[in-house]
Scaffold this motif. Structure first.
Motif, mmCIF file in Angstrom:
data_model
loop_
_atom_site.group_PDB
_atom_site.id
_atom_site.type_symbol
_atom_site.label_atom_id
_atom_site.label_comp_id
_atom_site.label_asym_id
_atom_site.label_seq_id
_atom_site.Cartn_x
_atom_site.Cartn_y
_atom_site.Cartn_z
ATOM 1 N N LYS A 131 7.394 5.645 3.930
ATOM 2 C CA LYS A 131 6.236 4.730 3.817
ATOM 3 C C LYS A 131 5.178 6.340 3.841
ATOM 4 O O LYS A 131 5.712 7.227 5.048
ATOM 5 C CB LYS A 131 5.958 3.774 4.751
ATOM 6 C CG LYS A 131 4.316 3.948 5.433
ATOM 7 C CD LYS A 131 4.643 2.696 6.375
ATOM 8 C CE LYS A 131 3.237 2.367 6.439
ATOM 9 N NZ LYS A 131 2.612 1.466 5.495
ATOM 10 N N ARG A 132 4.320 6.254 3.440
ATOM 11 C CA ARG A 132 3.109 7.240 3.375
ATOM 12 C C ARG A 132 2.365 7.792 4.970
ATOM 13 O O ARG A 132 2.541 9.170 4.573
ATOM 14 C CB ARG A 132 2.681 6.942 2.293
ATOM 15 C CG ARG A 132 1.400 8.472 2.155
ATOM 16 C CD ARG A 132 0.317 8.339 1.207
ATOM 17 N NE ARG A 132 0.504 7.451 0.439
ATOM 18 C CZ ARG A 132 -0.327 7.755 -1.599
ATOM 19 N NH1 ARG A 132 -1.132 7.280 -1.045
ATOM 20 N NH2 ARG A 132 0.383 7.338 -2.225
ATOM 21 N N GLU B 24 6.415 -4.340 7.984
ATOM 22 C CA GLU B 24 6.251 -3.385 7.012
ATOM 23 C C GLU B 24 7.075 -2.590 6.990
ATOM 24 O O GLU B 24 8.011 -2.316 7.912
ATOM 25 C CB GLU B 24 5.014 -3.068 7.176
ATOM 26 C CG GLU B 24 4.768 -1.373 8.260
ATOM 27 C CD GLU B 24 4.244 -0.930 8.615
ATOM 28 O OE1 GLU B 24 2.971 -1.078 7.804
ATOM 29 O OE2 GLU B 24 3.619 -0.135 9.636
ATOM 30 N N THR C 245 11.305 -0.868 0.098
ATOM 31 C CA THR C 245 11.082 -1.582 1.565
ATOM 32 C C THR C 245 10.192 -2.604 1.346
ATOM 33 O O THR C 245 9.732 -2.755 1.494
ATOM 34 C CB THR C 245 10.419 -0.075 2.149
ATOM 35 O OG1 THR C 245 9.289 -0.141 1.257
ATOM 36 C CG2 THR C 245 10.739 1.434 2.389
#
Length: 123
Positions: A58-59, A46, A105
């Motif tokens: 990324k959150r 990821e 990403t």
């Protein structure tokens, strides 16, 4: 020969900090997009963060991780604070050349990959 070498992975307690480095050779960072990815056992790789003309996070790591670039050292860093057990993974950096805008990403967007560095967050 274009190469990426990650370093800085370690075993750290929850709440701790680490700084990962991605040293590039064979190209300059000026026009490259650099991404940090991670892969935990049994899970897909990821995207965590990337940097080119802009930065993206990324959150789940936004506010805890900071990506930065030192063009003089041809190195990209990922400063990780307030680490959690779920951050445990092998962390990889990746590069794509001639980026004029933002970064993604998405693993398939990148051409070159490092060998990875292990980050383990555990008490």
């Amino acid at each position: 020969q274009l190469q990426l070498v990650e370093s800085g992975g370690d075993l750290v307690q929850p709440g701790g900090s680490l700084r990962l480095s991605c040293a590039a050779s064979g190209f300059t960072l000026d026009d490259a997009g650099i991404g940090w990815f991670r892969q935990a056992p049994g899970k897909e790789r990821e995207g965590v963060s990337c940097i080119s003309r802009r930065e993206y996070y990324k959150r789940s790591v936004n506010g805890r991780f900071t990506i930065s670039r030192d063009n003089a050292k041809n190195t990209v860093y990922l400063e990780m604070n307030s680490l959690k057990p779920e951050d445990t993974a092998v962390y990889y950096c990746a590069a794509v050349l001639s980026v004029q805008a933002g970064c993604l990403t998405i693993p398939s967007w990148y051409t070159y990959w490092g060998q990875g560095t292990q980050v383990t967050v555990s008490s």
